[in-house]
Design an enzyme around this catalytic site. Structure first.
Site, short mmCIF file in Angstrom:
data_model
loop_
_atom_site.label_atom_id
_atom_site.label_comp_id
_atom_site.label_asym_id
_atom_site.label_seq_id
_atom_site.Cartn_x
_atom_site.Cartn_y
_atom_site.Cartn_z
N TYR A 33 0.83 -1.20 0.00
CA TYR A 33 0.00 0.00 0.00
C TYR A 33 0.86 1.25 0.00
O TYR A 33 2.06 1.20 0.27
CB TYR A 33 -0.94 0.01 1.21
CG TYR A 33 -0.28 0.36 2.53
CD1 TYR A 33 -0.44 1.64 3.08
CD2 TYR A 33 0.49 -0.56 3.23
CE1 TYR A 33 0.16 1.98 4.29
CE2 TYR A 33 1.08 -0.24 4.43
CZ TYR A 33 0.91 1.03 4.96
OH TYR A 33 1.52 1.37 6.15
N ARG A 52 8.09 3.90 -4.92
CA ARG A 52 8.14 2.91 -3.83
C ARG A 52 7.10 1.81 -4.04
O ARG A 52 7.35 0.64 -3.73
CB ARG A 52 7.94 3.59 -2.48
CG ARG A 52 8.14 2.61 -1.31
CD ARG A 52 8.14 3.32 0.03
NE ARG A 52 6.87 4.00 0.29
CZ ARG A 52 6.65 4.77 1.35
NH1 ARG A 52 7.62 4.98 2.23
NH2 ARG A 52 5.48 5.36 1.53
N LYS A 150 6.55 -2.05 1.78
CA LYS A 150 5.40 -1.45 2.46
C LYS A 150 4.18 -2.36 2.32
O LYS A 150 3.28 -2.12 1.52
CB LYS A 150 5.12 -0.05 1.91
CG LYS A 150 4.23 0.80 2.82
CD LYS A 150 4.19 2.24 2.34
CE LYS A 150 3.25 3.09 3.17
NZ LYS A 150 3.77 3.32 4.54
N GLU A 182 12.45 2.44 14.07
CA GLU A 182 11.55 3.50 13.61
C GLU A 182 10.33 3.54 14.51
O GLU A 182 10.22 2.75 15.46
CB GLU A 182 11.14 3.26 12.15
CG GLU A 182 10.50 1.92 11.90
CD GLU A 182 10.37 1.58 10.41
OE1 GLU A 182 10.54 2.49 9.58
OE2 GLU A 182 10.09 0.41 10.09
#
Length: 286
Positions: A33, A52, A150, A182
């Protein structure tokens, strides 16, 4: 007003959109996504999100069903159909409906499933949180080791965010082998003696589109940048901390595990980077 969504080439009221129970995005989290922000009715960092998306699809050998122009046209139509001035567009591409639940991939000619929908967030760039900052806790990072892709495998980040909420905080920073990777849905940074410090790109973190833009803008503003690992203790001892993401842009972090960062208030570097990012992103938005 009923929200209009995109599903495999059709624009439908959200109440009429249907995806098969056998879709691999549903039964296997076999999907990727992107979330693109909208400011002033225009798309922020759209080419970066497309690049990406293609990388994520390629890493999972999912066929990319549309070209960039088609994605762009769909994003723009959703902005118009839903009257979005400020907000976000969610895009998901799954491997599609394999006809049953099976660990083995379906045939290569199986059509991927493409879904897009919007959030309307008026004034999202002017959120008061930017003036007060975020408070975070640290938690072990137990996600899979391809965080650079992702995917929609977001259960642990969701659980970590809920643990932070249960503790009365805003978010969590994840820690692996003693170092911050992160946040639950963002990249993490600290500032010490004027130097911006953030973890280098690898399979351990998401290659943030906002991260790339912010670091480029920081470099252009002649700010010093150091890409390296850092610990929670080092973060607590920093002069500032902040996060970046497509939905929050640049957001200061003022507390980590109950310890104030710097003065306990948003710092000058984060504030300046947020200002620069919003100004430049509005100029470049399409």
């Amino acid at each position: 007003m009923t929200r209009i969504v995109y599903l495999n080439g059709d624009y439908l009221p959200e109440t009429e959109a249907r995806v098969s129970i056998f879709d691999r995005g549903f039964v296997m989290a076999d999907a990727v996504y992107e979330v693109t922000s909208v400011l002033d009715g225009r798309l922020v960092d759209f080419p970066g999100h497309m690049a990406r998306l293609k990388r994520s699809l390629g890493e999972l050998s999912i066929r990319n069903p549309l070209d960039d122009d088609a994605y762009l046209a769909a994003h723009r139509r959703l902005v118009e159909e839903n009257g979005i001035t400020d907000g976000m567009i969610y895009l998901q591409v799954s491997r599609g409906n394999g006809g049953d639940r099976d660990f083995v991939f379906p045939p290569e000619d199986t059509p991927p499933t493409v879904v897009m929908f919007t959030w309307n967030k008026p004034g999202m760039a002017d959120t008061p949180v930017a003036q007060t900052g975020l408070r975070v806790i640290s938690l072990p990072d137990i996600r899979w080791h391809r965080r650079d892709i992702k995917t929609v495998q977001l259960l642990y980040p969701s659980m970590a965010k809920m643990q932070a909420k249960a503790a009365g905080k805003d978010d969590a920073w994840l820690v692996e082998d003693g170092f911050v990777t992160e946040g639950t849905s963002n990249n993490a940074y600290i500032v010490k003696n004027g130097t911006i410090i953030t973890r280098a790109l690898s399979n351990d973190i998401l290659h943030g589109i906002t991260r790339a833009a912010v670091l480029r803008m920081a470099d252009e503003a002649q700010m010093k940048i150091e890409e390296r690992n850092f610990t929670i203790a080092e973060a607590q001892d920093a002069d500032e901390a902040f996060i970046t993401s497509a939905s929050m842009f640049v957001m200061p972090v003022v507390e980590i595990d109950d310890a104030a960062v710097g003065t306990g208030k948003p710092g000058r570097v984060a504030a300046r980077l947020r200002e620069i990012y919003l100004e430049e992103s509005r100029k470049a938005a399409i």
